[in-house]
Design an enzyme around this catalytic site. Sequence first.
Site, PDB file in Angstrom:
ATOM      1  N   CYS A 162       1.809   2.186  12.820  1.00 16.30           N
ATOM      2  CA  CYS A 162       3.316   3.782  12.608  1.00 16.30           C
ATOM      3  C   CYS A 162       3.069   4.496  13.500  1.00 16.30           C
ATOM      4  O   CYS A 162       4.339   4.747  13.851  1.00 16.30           O
ATOM      5  CB  CYS A 162       2.662   4.084  11.389  1.00 16.30           C
ATOM      6  SG  CYS A 162       2.142   3.735  10.358  1.00 16.30           S
ATOM      7  N   HIS A 184      -1.817  -8.126   2.041  1.00 17.90           N
ATOM      8  CA  HIS A 184      -2.044  -8.346   4.031  1.00 17.90           C
ATOM      9  C   HIS A 184      -2.756  -7.669   4.112  1.00 17.90           C
ATOM     10  O   HIS A 184      -3.375  -7.654   6.041  1.00 17.90           O
ATOM     11  CB  HIS A 184      -0.401  -8.127   4.087  1.00 17.90           C
ATOM     12  CG  HIS A 184       0.145  -6.664   4.865  1.00 17.90           C
ATOM     13  ND1 HIS A 184       0.057  -6.014   6.442  1.00 17.90           N
ATOM     14  CD2 HIS A 184       0.445  -5.269   3.893  1.00 17.90           C
ATOM     15  CE1 HIS A 184       0.252  -4.959   6.326  1.00 17.90           C
ATOM     16  NE2 HIS A 184       0.398  -5.024   4.989  1.00 17.90           N
ATOM     17  N   GLY A 201       0.645  -1.429  -0.255  1.00 20.08           N
ATOM     18  CA  GLY A 201      -0.230  -0.011   0.677  1.00 20.08           C
ATOM     19  C   GLY A 201       0.720   1.159  -0.460  1.00 20.08           C
ATOM     20  O   GLY A 201       0.881   2.075  -1.072  1.00 20.08           O
TER      21      GLY A 201
HETATM   22  C1  LIG Z   1      -1.968  -1.089   5.731  1.00 13.80           C
HETATM   23  C2  LIG Z   1      -2.247   0.875   5.625  1.00 13.80           C
HETATM   24  C3  LIG Z   1      -1.384   1.209   4.496  1.00 13.80           C
HETATM   25  C4  LIG Z   1       0.303   0.592   3.614  1.00 13.80           C
HETATM   26  O1  LIG Z   1       0.149  -0.664   3.522  1.00 13.80           O
HETATM   27  P1  LIG Z   1       1.122  -1.468   3.424  1.00 13.80           P
HETATM   28  O2  LIG Z   1       0.687  -2.236   2.696  1.00 13.80           O
HETATM   29  O3  LIG Z   1       1.514  -2.106   4.692  1.00 13.80           O
HETATM   30  O4  LIG Z   1       2.767  -0.333   2.758  1.00 13.80           O
HETATM   31  C5  LIG Z   1      -1.213   2.040   3.478  1.00 13.80           C
HETATM   32  N1  LIG Z   1      -2.843   2.965   3.934  1.00 13.80           N
HETATM   33  C6  LIG Z   1      -3.306   2.563   4.700  1.00 13.80           C
HETATM   34  C7  LIG Z   1      -5.103   2.954   5.199  1.00 13.80           C
HETATM   35  C8  LIG Z   1      -3.264   1.408   5.869  1.00 13.80           C
HETATM   36  O5  LIG Z   1      -3.832   0.923   6.304  1.00 13.80           O
END
Ligand SMILES: *Cc1c(COP(=O)(O)O)cnc(C)c1O
Length: 395
Positions: free
Chosen positions: A324, A201, A70
């Site tokens: 985070c 994930h 993401g």
């Molecule tokens: C988890 C998340 C991300 C980041 O995704 P990753 O695959 O862990 O890099 C970005 N935006 C939101 C809203 C998320 O919940």
Amino acid sequence: MNIYADNAATTKMSRAAVEAMLPYMEDYYGNPSSLYSFGQRAREAVESARKSIAECIGADPRGIVFTSGGSEADNQAILSAAALGKKNGKTHIISDEIEHHAVLHTLKKLEREGFRVTYLPVHSDGVVRTEELEAAIREDTCLVTVMYANNEIGTLQPVREIGKICRERKILFHTDAVQAVGHLPIDVESEYIDMLSASAHKFHGPKGTGFLYARKGIRLTNLIEGGAQERGRRAGTENVPGIMGMAAALAESVRDMEENAKRAAALRDRLIKGLAAIPHSALNGDPIKRLPSNVSFCFEGIEGESLLLLLDDKGICASSGSACTSGSLDPSHVLLAIGRVHDVAHGSLRLTLGDDATEEQVDYIIQSVKDVVEYLRGFSPVWRDLCAGKAQFIL
Ligand SMILES: *Cc1c(COP(=O)(O)O)cnc(C)c1O
């Protein structure tokens, strides 16, 4: 009892996803760019996964670019729109205060490069107002980026309305739909979505795999230089097993979506009702316009971190905000944006239930949180002052 209630942080891989990956690690491990049929077998698999994923969001398969997750998709979407805007002298972007850091930090980087960003407020319900979006649009606005569903408080944004406004004004619209894909029905056409980010994930697929959707005609800037994979939009040998796992996980999530969402929402509401009975507590975000599995609360007079550690002792995995934010002492920017003051924001708890959660587990969580909150308040100086009238209760 062991309960994993942190599905917004990550999810368990589904059996279907694991099984879809194994053959591409053990048997068909060829490089999709190789010309011999062994490599072409992997190529065909990747293209069938692309088609299946595209179908799940009503998209053209050619618009799907596989990424490492993401965060990468968010970065690429925003930086691409910014590059396109800059070429036309448009350097204004509209977003909101509760975006994921993958969006916020990319916007901060653009601000340092001279872009102007308007961050829409979200009001106490955690939802942006479309009138305020319309008022924020300028001649030089090149992008609106507003998330589909928030990862901390679970609130849903009026994506279709936002998309419609952007389409009418010919402004690109990107949505970070990482929390929504696989959990809510999404159709990029009828929701006027130009770009969308997703991560495997978060819907029972493997970590380190995701995708960016970009509508036909949107020229993407590639973040990674190298080979011509993904039509030159993302270099590097494709993560074939990851892509296969993601496609299988998404197909299954979409197939079971309605049933899962209904079940989860009933458990969510049971959990909300139970936790709301704790004195001086409050639900964060709108009670209805929220993800079916998200429960987020603030409890006055306690520290969220202590709450998490004691819940861990009781076998409950929960979070106080985003993965985070934890580890830093600053309260969550999301809770501050919905108007929680620092002290109250510190006493936050996020529980995100899985598809396999039960009523019994929910009741155990309610009892555990009640006990732990009461215990912590027992020796909290802040709580003592509140009870003695030396400070005002807020919740
Ligand atoms: C988890 C998340 C991300 C980041 O995704 P990753 O695959 O862990 O890099 C970005 N935006 C939101 C809203 C998320 O919940």
